[in-house]
Each structure stands twice: as C-alpha cells, then as structure tokens.
Design a protein around this motif. Structure first.
Motif, PDB file in Angstrom:
ATOM      1  N   ILE A   4       0.872  -1.172   0.000  1.00 35.78           N
ATOM      2  CA  ILE A   4       0.000   0.000   0.000  1.00 35.78           C
ATOM      3  C   ILE A   4       0.909   1.221   0.000  1.00 35.78           C
ATOM      4  N   LEU A  17      -4.099   7.828  -1.354  1.00 31.95           N
ATOM      5  CA  LEU A  17      -3.717   6.497  -1.818  1.00 31.95           C
ATOM      6  C   LEU A  17      -3.190   6.586  -3.243  1.00 31.95           C
ATOM      7  N   SER A  20      -2.278   0.233  -4.329  1.00 35.79           N
ATOM      8  CA  SER A  20      -2.615  -0.825  -3.387  1.00 35.79           C
ATOM      9  C   SER A  20      -2.689  -2.142  -4.149  1.00 35.79           C
ATOM     10  N   LYS A  46      -5.337   5.675   7.154  1.00 30.10           N
ATOM     11  CA  LYS A  46      -5.749   5.397   5.774  1.00 30.10           C
ATOM     12  C   LYS A  46      -5.402   3.949   5.400  1.00 30.10           C
ATOM     13  N   ALA A  47      -4.213   3.483   5.779  1.00 29.95           N
ATOM     14  CA  ALA A  47      -3.799   2.115   5.467  1.00 29.95           C
ATOM     15  C   ALA A  47      -4.704   1.104   6.170  1.00 29.95           C
ATOM     16  N   GLU A  49      -7.756   1.645   7.060  1.00 25.68           N
ATOM     17  CA  GLU A  49      -9.036   1.765   6.352  1.00 25.68           C
ATOM     18  C   GLU A  49      -9.034   0.895   5.087  1.00 25.68           C
ATOM     19  N   ILE A  50      -7.951   0.905   4.341  1.00 23.98           N
ATOM     20  CA  ILE A  50      -7.851   0.103   3.116  1.00 23.98           C
ATOM     21  C   ILE A  50      -7.897  -1.381   3.447  1.00 23.98           C
ATOM     22  N   GLN A  53     -11.438  -2.227   4.335  1.00 20.28           N
ATOM     23  CA  GLN A  53     -12.291  -2.270   3.141  1.00 20.28           C
ATOM     24  C   GLN A  53     -12.104  -3.563   2.362  1.00 20.28           C
ATOM     25  N   ASN A  54     -10.961  -4.207   2.545  1.00 21.50           N
ATOM     26  CA  ASN A  54     -10.683  -5.475   1.880  1.00 21.50           C
ATOM     27  C   ASN A  54     -11.010  -6.677   2.766  1.00 21.50           C
TER      28      ASN A  54
END
Length: 79
Positions: A4, A17, A20, A46-47, A49-50, A53-54
């Motif tokens: 990421i 971002l 990723s 933010k990382a 959060e990513i 989200q996955n």
C-alpha cells in the motif's frame, strides 16, 4: 506480501492512496502493517481503512513502527 503506497497530498496535507495491491485472501490473514514513523497518524489510519475495506478484521492487523509521536498514537487509537 501486499503493498500500500500512501503519501500526504501537498495541497491538502491529507493522506492520498497512490497504489494498493493485496493478496486475494488478505481477509483471512494476519496483516503486519509496517510504517517506520508515525507522526499525525493520517497515513496509518488510511492504510488500516484500506485493509478493513478489503475484509481484514481489526484484530488481524498488527501495526509496527519505530518512531511515534503522541499525537499519532492518539489519532490511531481514536479510530
């Protein structure tokens, strides 16, 4: 191994971002999130959060860093 890339936007000072690439089964793994320095916490948030989200559960994310500012620690804990 997943990657990421997040950088702070120079205009807004917000994390942005750029790239990723995560393994297809990332949600079933324990994720080591590596960041050498935690300053404001924006990039780490933010990382995370990513990853979320996955499909990665919070309890499967281990954040590892070397240097941390109190403000960054507080911001990550708040989220």
């Amino acid at each position: 191994i997943g990657k990421i890339l997040i950088q702070r936007d120079e205009q807004t000072a917000q994390p942005k971002l750029f790239y990723s690439k995560l393994p297809p089964d990332v949600a079933q793994r324990t994720c080591l999130l590596l960041d050498p320095m935690l300053a404001t916490g924006g990039t780490a948030i933010k990382a995370i959060e990513i990853l979320r989200q996955n499909g990665v559960p919070e309890q499967s994310i281990i954040f590892i860093n070397l240097i941390a500012a109190p403000e960054g620690i507080h911001a990550v804990h708040q989220v």
